[in-house]
Write a protein that holds these residues in place. Sequence first.
Motif, mmCIF file in Angstrom:
data_model
loop_
_atom_site.group_PDB
_atom_site.id
_atom_site.type_symbol
_atom_site.label_atom_id
_atom_site.label_comp_id
_atom_site.label_asym_id
_atom_site.label_seq_id
_atom_site.Cartn_x
_atom_site.Cartn_y
_atom_site.Cartn_z
ATOM 1 N N VAL A 137 -12.222 -0.333 -50.628
ATOM 2 C CA VAL A 137 -10.653 0.784 -50.204
ATOM 3 C C VAL A 137 -9.823 -0.280 -51.042
ATOM 4 O O VAL A 137 -9.384 -1.408 -49.518
ATOM 5 C CB VAL A 137 -10.898 1.587 -49.664
ATOM 6 C CG1 VAL A 137 -9.318 2.458 -49.402
ATOM 7 C CG2 VAL A 137 -11.494 2.673 -49.629
ATOM 8 N N ILE A 138 -9.575 -0.009 -52.268
ATOM 9 C CA ILE A 138 -8.284 -1.355 -52.460
ATOM 10 C C ILE A 138 -6.654 -0.677 -51.732
ATOM 11 O O ILE A 138 -6.118 -1.207 -51.367
ATOM 12 C CB ILE A 138 -7.741 -1.206 -54.155
ATOM 13 C CG1 ILE A 138 -9.464 -2.116 -55.016
ATOM 14 C CG2 ILE A 138 -6.807 -1.790 -54.112
ATOM 15 C CD1 ILE A 138 -9.328 -2.192 -56.479
ATOM 16 N N THR A 139 -6.588 0.574 -52.414
ATOM 17 C CA THR A 139 -5.609 1.598 -51.197
ATOM 18 C C THR A 139 -5.896 2.704 -51.240
ATOM 19 O O THR A 139 -6.517 3.304 -51.257
ATOM 20 C CB THR A 139 -4.394 0.829 -52.396
ATOM 21 O OG1 THR A 139 -3.596 1.343 -51.430
ATOM 22 C CG2 THR A 139 -4.651 1.551 -53.665
ATOM 23 N N THR A 140 -5.382 3.380 -49.512
ATOM 24 C CA THR A 140 -5.535 4.688 -49.967
ATOM 25 C C THR A 140 -3.563 5.090 -49.356
ATOM 26 O O THR A 140 -2.613 5.110 -49.273
ATOM 27 C CB THR A 140 -5.971 4.809 -48.178
ATOM 28 O OG1 THR A 140 -6.865 3.850 -48.176
ATOM 29 C CG2 THR A 140 -5.879 5.838 -48.084
ATOM 30 N N PHE A 141 -3.615 6.422 -50.652
ATOM 31 C CA PHE A 141 -2.157 6.740 -50.298
ATOM 32 C C PHE A 141 -1.363 7.481 -49.457
ATOM 33 O O PHE A 141 -2.614 8.295 -49.227
ATOM 34 C CB PHE A 141 -2.206 7.276 -52.016
ATOM 35 C CG PHE A 141 -2.702 6.666 -53.395
ATOM 36 C CD1 PHE A 141 -1.833 5.265 -53.995
ATOM 37 C CD2 PHE A 141 -3.412 7.023 -54.026
ATOM 38 C CE1 PHE A 141 -1.853 4.897 -54.697
ATOM 39 C CE2 PHE A 141 -3.968 5.932 -54.892
ATOM 40 C CZ PHE A 141 -2.779 4.798 -55.368
ATOM 41 N N ASP A 142 -0.376 6.936 -49.748
ATOM 42 C CA ASP A 142 0.307 7.473 -48.534
ATOM 43 C C ASP A 142 -0.177 9.124 -48.635
ATOM 44 O O ASP A 142 0.137 9.799 -49.791
ATOM 45 C CB ASP A 142 1.627 7.062 -48.136
ATOM 46 C CG ASP A 142 1.701 5.832 -47.275
ATOM 47 O OD1 ASP A 142 0.378 5.285 -46.834
ATOM 48 O OD2 ASP A 142 2.355 5.152 -46.885
ATOM 49 N N GLY A 143 -0.029 9.773 -47.173
ATOM 50 C CA GLY A 143 -0.086 11.675 -46.850
ATOM 51 C C GLY A 143 -0.970 12.100 -48.194
ATOM 52 O O GLY A 143 -1.525 13.921 -47.451
ATOM 53 N N THR A 144 -2.077 11.322 -48.590
ATOM 54 C CA THR A 144 -3.806 12.666 -49.341
ATOM 55 C C THR A 144 -4.455 12.408 -47.864
ATOM 56 O O THR A 144 -4.205 12.447 -46.944
ATOM 57 C CB THR A 144 -3.896 11.230 -50.374
ATOM 58 O OG1 THR A 144 -4.128 9.686 -49.486
ATOM 59 C CG2 THR A 144 -3.061 10.616 -51.531
ATOM 60 N N PRO A 145 -5.656 13.622 -48.963
ATOM 61 C CA PRO A 145 -6.769 13.508 -47.599
ATOM 62 C C PRO A 145 -7.174 11.930 -47.200
ATOM 63 O O PRO A 145 -7.860 12.206 -45.300
ATOM 64 C CB PRO A 145 -7.082 14.137 -48.537
ATOM 65 C CG PRO A 145 -6.342 15.261 -49.568
ATOM 66 C CD PRO A 145 -5.608 14.157 -49.929
#
Length: 412
Positions: A137-145
Amino acid sequence: MYYDQDERGPGRIGAKALALFFAAIVIAGISFLAGTLMGPLKAVEPSGLEAQFPGITDIEDFEKLFEVRETLYQTYYKDIDDSVLIEGAIKGMVNSLGDPYTVFFNAEEYSAFNEEGTGNYVGIGIMVGAKDDKIVVITTFDGTPAYKAGIRSGDVIVKVEGVEYKGSQMDQAVSIIRGEAGQAVNFTIERDGIQMDLSVVRDHIKLVNVEAEMLESGVGLVTLLQFSENTSSEFKGALDSLKAQGAKGFIVDLRGNPGGYLDESIKIASNFIRKDADVVYTLDKFGQKKTYKSYGGDYMGVPLVVLIDEGSASASEVVAGALKDYGAATFVGHNSFGKGIVQMVYNVGEAEGLKVTVSSYYSPKGTNIHGTGIMPDLVVDLPEGFSEGEYDRLKDTQLQKALEILKGKLGN
């Protein structure tokens, strides 16, 4: 395509025709993914292909492909859909390269891929890459599931819906992760050697690519989430707005930015680099070099600090590499992801697509960061457990160090 009918099955495709059909797939287009440039394939009849591709000399090598097809039609106990066979053959050919970034998309997958480029799509809100034959996982966007479910940058996706995937199978895993809003997808992820199971419900994702805020003492903060359509104009607008509010220097936050369109990254870097200076160049397997130059900008010489981490990849590293080579910014955070290759996207047929790794890219001084990334000038760790709770700027040690450095540059 032409079919010769016989009594044993729906027909036999001439080896020459399908070989030429495959050849047609891998020509033309123009769209980059450290960036993306797009263009349709020219529709050509098989008879015209022979003239257009005189270098094709291995048609006979494809005969066993049709031998297998014929055997399936004669012996398989259920009906066979030729379109499924063709898609499977194409995907098998592409997957045999062992490159997780070279992918054939069917119509549904290609539509989803193009939607993701706009920052408005159905999904779970992560960007992934391949590293050491693992899906990371490169990034997990804030507020997403995905963020709400607990998936974080650096996590390794081990299984999707109970099936184990390697980095070389990333496109297969991604096709399973995609789906309809409201439906759950189940993961096994690994973090710090410990595996855990998570369920994430897909939803509509709408990303704001650029965020801008005035901090203290004439410091403007610009956060870039990804390089999608129009990101460069939004970024320039953010700089201008902060300058009008009194900003004398800037912090650009590229942490967790997985990349996107190459052209957007060139335009963003150009704000801080003199006109016609090299920003990045690419080299393909034939040694052909293509150089991308700065458009010039209004913020050359401005005090600048850039935040990077292991989630800063691809187009983010294009920007970071250029700014670092020209000494235009001080870098704070952690080593970046290390994706130093470029993909082109080709339209195939009426609605399908092919994404192909076509070259490696190099910073102005000739550095290729694939597999190694970019090292910041100052390595700063975040507090343990920082990403688990609600964001607290005062506990963001990387941002606080960037602020300290920039205030020093401004003489505050």
